[in-house]
Design a protein around this motif. Structure first.
Motif, PDB file in Angstrom:
ATOM      1  N   GLY A  70       0.495  -1.191  -0.310  1.00 16.06           N
ATOM      2  CA  GLY A  70       0.129  -0.015  -0.175  1.00 16.06           C
ATOM      3  C   GLY A  70       0.879   1.210  -0.002  1.00 16.06           C
ATOM      4  O   GLY A  70       2.328   1.234   0.596  1.00 16.06           O
ATOM      5  N   PRO A  71       0.559   2.597  -0.590  1.00 16.23           N
ATOM      6  CA  PRO A  71       1.048   3.373  -0.852  1.00 16.23           C
ATOM      7  C   PRO A  71       1.594   4.317   0.672  1.00 16.23           C
ATOM      8  O   PRO A  71       0.575   4.134   1.814  1.00 16.23           O
ATOM      9  CB  PRO A  71       0.390   4.915  -0.973  1.00 16.23           C
ATOM     10  N   HIS A  72       2.406   4.475   1.159  1.00 17.13           N
ATOM     11  CA  HIS A  72       2.531   5.274   2.968  1.00 17.13           C
ATOM     12  C   HIS A  72       2.910   6.335   2.385  1.00 17.13           C
ATOM     13  O   HIS A  72       2.784   6.835   3.966  1.00 17.13           O
ATOM     14  CB  HIS A  72       4.276   5.684   2.641  1.00 17.13           C
ATOM     15  N   PHE A  73       2.329   7.183   2.237  1.00 13.51           N
ATOM     16  CA  PHE A  73       1.432   8.484   2.586  1.00 13.51           C
ATOM     17  C   PHE A  73      -0.100   8.173   2.890  1.00 13.51           C
ATOM     18  O   PHE A  73      -0.712   9.468   3.443  1.00 13.51           O
ATOM     19  CB  PHE A  73       1.232   9.023   1.320  1.00 13.51           C
ATOM     20  N   LEU A  74      -0.573   6.839   3.170  1.00 12.19           N
ATOM     21  CA  LEU A  74      -1.767   7.256   3.654  1.00 12.19           C
ATOM     22  C   LEU A  74      -1.874   6.653   5.739  1.00 12.19           C
ATOM     23  O   LEU A  74      -2.155   6.669   6.203  1.00 12.19           O
ATOM     24  CB  LEU A  74      -2.306   5.253   3.117  1.00 12.19           C
ATOM     25  N   ASP A  75      -0.177   6.590   5.968  1.00 10.45           N
ATOM     26  CA  ASP A  75       0.114   6.204   7.436  1.00 10.45           C
ATOM     27  C   ASP A  75       0.728   6.838   7.416  1.00 10.45           C
ATOM     28  O   ASP A  75       1.837   6.995   8.121  1.00 10.45           O
ATOM     29  CB  ASP A  75       0.418   5.022   7.657  1.00 10.45           C
ATOM     30  N   GLU A  94       4.061  14.769  -6.735  1.00  2.54           N
ATOM     31  CA  GLU A  94       5.081  14.262  -6.990  1.00  2.54           C
ATOM     32  C   GLU A  94       5.672  12.717  -6.375  1.00  2.54           C
ATOM     33  O   GLU A  94       6.061  11.546  -6.812  1.00  2.54           O
ATOM     34  CB  GLU A  94       6.508  14.937  -6.643  1.00  2.54           C
ATOM     35  N   ILE A  95       4.537  13.225  -4.949  1.00  2.00           N
ATOM     36  CA  ILE A  95       5.412  11.384  -3.865  1.00  2.00           C
ATOM     37  C   ILE A  95       3.655  10.505  -3.204  1.00  2.00           C
ATOM     38  O   ILE A  95       4.673   9.584  -4.454  1.00  2.00           O
ATOM     39  CB  ILE A  95       5.265  12.213  -2.676  1.00  2.00           C
ATOM     40  N   TRP A 113      -9.316   5.448 -11.168  1.00  3.94           N
ATOM     41  CA  TRP A 113      -9.292   6.000  -9.941  1.00  3.94           C
ATOM     42  C   TRP A 113      -7.969   6.640  -9.296  1.00  3.94           C
ATOM     43  O   TRP A 113      -7.696   7.659  -8.927  1.00  3.94           O
ATOM     44  CB  TRP A 113     -10.143   5.208  -9.171  1.00  3.94           C
ATOM     45  N   LEU A 114      -7.324   5.587  -9.857  1.00 10.37           N
ATOM     46  CA  LEU A 114      -5.258   5.587  -9.387  1.00 10.37           C
ATOM     47  C   LEU A 114      -5.040   6.838 -10.351  1.00 10.37           C
ATOM     48  O   LEU A 114      -4.282   7.662  -9.753  1.00 10.37           O
ATOM     49  CB  LEU A 114      -4.650   4.007  -9.795  1.00 10.37           C
ATOM     50  N   ARG A 115      -5.214   7.278 -11.868  1.00  4.79           N
ATOM     51  CA  ARG A 115      -5.177   7.974 -12.556  1.00  4.79           C
ATOM     52  C   ARG A 115      -5.294   9.358 -11.949  1.00  4.79           C
ATOM     53  O   ARG A 115      -4.721  10.304 -12.589  1.00  4.79           O
ATOM     54  CB  ARG A 115      -5.642   7.252 -13.502  1.00  4.79           C
ATOM     55  N   ARG A 116      -6.390   9.313 -11.591  1.00  6.57           N
ATOM     56  CA  ARG A 116      -7.470  10.859 -11.299  1.00  6.57           C
ATOM     57  C   ARG A 116      -6.444  11.192  -9.727  1.00  6.57           C
ATOM     58  O   ARG A 116      -6.113  12.328  -9.311  1.00  6.57           O
ATOM     59  CB  ARG A 116      -8.520  10.625 -10.354  1.00  6.57           C
ATOM     60  N   LEU A 117      -6.462   9.785  -8.718  1.00  7.31           N
ATOM     61  CA  LEU A 117      -5.143  10.274  -7.661  1.00  7.31           C
ATOM     62  C   LEU A 117      -4.020  11.485  -8.283  1.00  7.31           C
ATOM     63  O   LEU A 117      -3.615  11.938  -7.903  1.00  7.31           O
ATOM     64  CB  LEU A 117      -5.218   9.055  -6.941  1.00  7.31           C
ATOM     65  N   ALA A 118      -3.462  10.130  -9.210  1.00 12.57           N
ATOM     66  CA  ALA A 118      -1.993  10.399  -9.446  1.00 12.57           C
ATOM     67  C   ALA A 118      -2.050  11.716 -10.330  1.00 12.57           C
ATOM     68  O   ALA A 118      -1.025  12.749  -9.942  1.00 12.57           O
ATOM     69  CB  ALA A 118      -1.127   9.306 -10.558  1.00 12.57           C
ATOM     70  N   ASP A 119      -2.874  12.460 -10.435  1.00 10.32           N
ATOM     71  CA  ASP A 119      -3.203  13.400 -10.986  1.00 10.32           C
ATOM     72  C   ASP A 119      -3.333  14.710  -9.861  1.00 10.32           C
ATOM     73  O   ASP A 119      -3.901  15.884 -10.367  1.00 10.32           O
ATOM     74  CB  ASP A 119      -4.498  13.189 -12.120  1.00 10.32           C
ATOM     75  N   LYS A 120      -4.035  14.731  -8.845  1.00 13.52           N
ATOM     76  CA  LYS A 120      -4.388  15.209  -7.888  1.00 13.52           C
ATOM     77  C   LYS A 120      -5.900  15.715  -8.416  1.00 13.52           C
ATOM     78  O   LYS A 120      -5.995  17.037  -7.639  1.00 13.52           O
ATOM     79  CB  LYS A 120      -3.307  16.083  -7.240  1.00 13.52           C
TER      80      LYS A 120
END
Length: 322
Positions: A70-75, A94-95, A113-120
């Motif tokens: 999982g992505p580290h930014f979630l915790d 960028e992170i 949805w992950l692409r939309r997350l990556a595009d902020k």
């Protein structure tokens, strides 16, 4: 293979987490919903929570794998649920892209949805925030008092092992398969992961939900965090009272007093924490002290109580038998 490379400075800075992480436990509890585990209590917990999981929480399946990826930014370390969600929302683009690329390379499919997350995209990140809040409310909040008690017992147990067995055995004893090769701690892993601790040390973070192999979280400028499964996961503490061997041995209130005293409390503080009278705590502490499970020390008008090594052994043994 996972390899954690220690310097002398890192070995001098191995510590334990001070408290459980609500965001981390939320992610790990969600991962555990689909993870295979032969223990019946875990299976019942999974079935119950999968059936009642709010629909909007299901989006996390695109981010979190039952393998522990999982992505580290979630915790983010050191944050409660609301502050933590705000910190998640402020993840730099960028992170976010780097972390999403990493987890997709492990075992997550690339979705819209992950692409939309990556595009902020704001709407996608608001969906993520609501999913995290919903997962926390559904999976973690109802068990939080039990989780905190289990965390304190786990940390007390590991701290005692560190004193009596040393750092080498303490770290290899966190999970099956951990071993030393020189100044490198190794574990079998489905992929090669090389981490140089860089003189910032290592924090041992027990999870009361995760039952798989040790996991590692890296945050820029922070010590590396080694996440390992606690002696007894929270779902196995959900059983009826008669399965609580410590309560069967000591009585439910006296067992609660002993478990609480894995941290130091005064009589008044313990009474407030447990919702009983000070006289009741004093009586139970006296009985536990006479049995060699608790020690007490007068400090002015207050009396401080905490577990003896024998008390910690009894708590840990009763947990491992559930």
């Amino acid at each position: 293979m996972l390899r954690l490379h220690f310097t002398v400075e890192d070995l001098l800075q191995v510590s334990t987490a001070e408290e459980p992480s609500p965001l981390l436990e939320t992610c790990l509890a969600f991962m555990m919903l689909r993870r295979a585990d032969p223990r019946a209590g875990l299976g019942r917990w999974q079935q119950r929570h999968r059936a009642s999981l709010p629909r909007h929480v299901g989006a996390l399946r695109e981010l979190l794998s039952d393998s522990g990826a999982g992505p580290h930014f979630l915790d983010p370390p050191g944050f409660g649920i609301e502050d933590g969600v705000e910190r998640i929302m402020s993840t730099p683009r960028e992170i976010a892209r780097s972390e999403l690329r990493r987890v997709c390379a492990v075992d997550r499919p690339v979705t819209s949805w992950l692409r939309r997350l990556a595009d902020k995209e704001q709407a996608a990140w608001e969906e993520l925030a609501e999913a995290m809040r919903g997962a926390h409310d559904h999976l973690v909040t109802p068990a939080w008092p039990r989780l905190e008690a289990g965390f304190r017992t786990e940390i007390a147990w590991r701290s005692r092992r560190l004193v009596h067995r040393g750092l080498r055995e303490t770290l290899t004893g966190l999970a099956p398969g951990l071993r030393w090769r020189g100044a490198t701690l190794e574990a079998d892993y489905p992929r090669d992961v090389e981490i140089h601790l860089g003189g910032r040390g290592l924090v041992l973070q027990p999870s009361l939900y995760w039952t798989g192999r040790p996991l590692v979280a890296c945050h820029e400028g922070q010590p590396t965090v080694l996440i390992y499964p606690a002696l007894t996961p929270v779902p196995l503490l959900d059983g009826p009272t008669e399965r609580d061997r410590l309560a069967a041995l000591l009585g439910s209130t006296r067992a609660a007093v002993l478990r609480l005293l894995t941290r130091q409390f005064t009589t008044t503080e313990a009474a407030r924490e447990l919702g009983v009278s000070t006289a009741s705590v004093s009586t139970h502490a006296k009985a536990l002290r006479e049995a060699g499970l608790v020690t007490s020390l007068r400090d002015g008008k207050a009396v401080l109580h905490w577990c003896t090594p024998l008390g910690l052994d009894l708590i840990a043994h009763s947990a491992s038998q559930l």
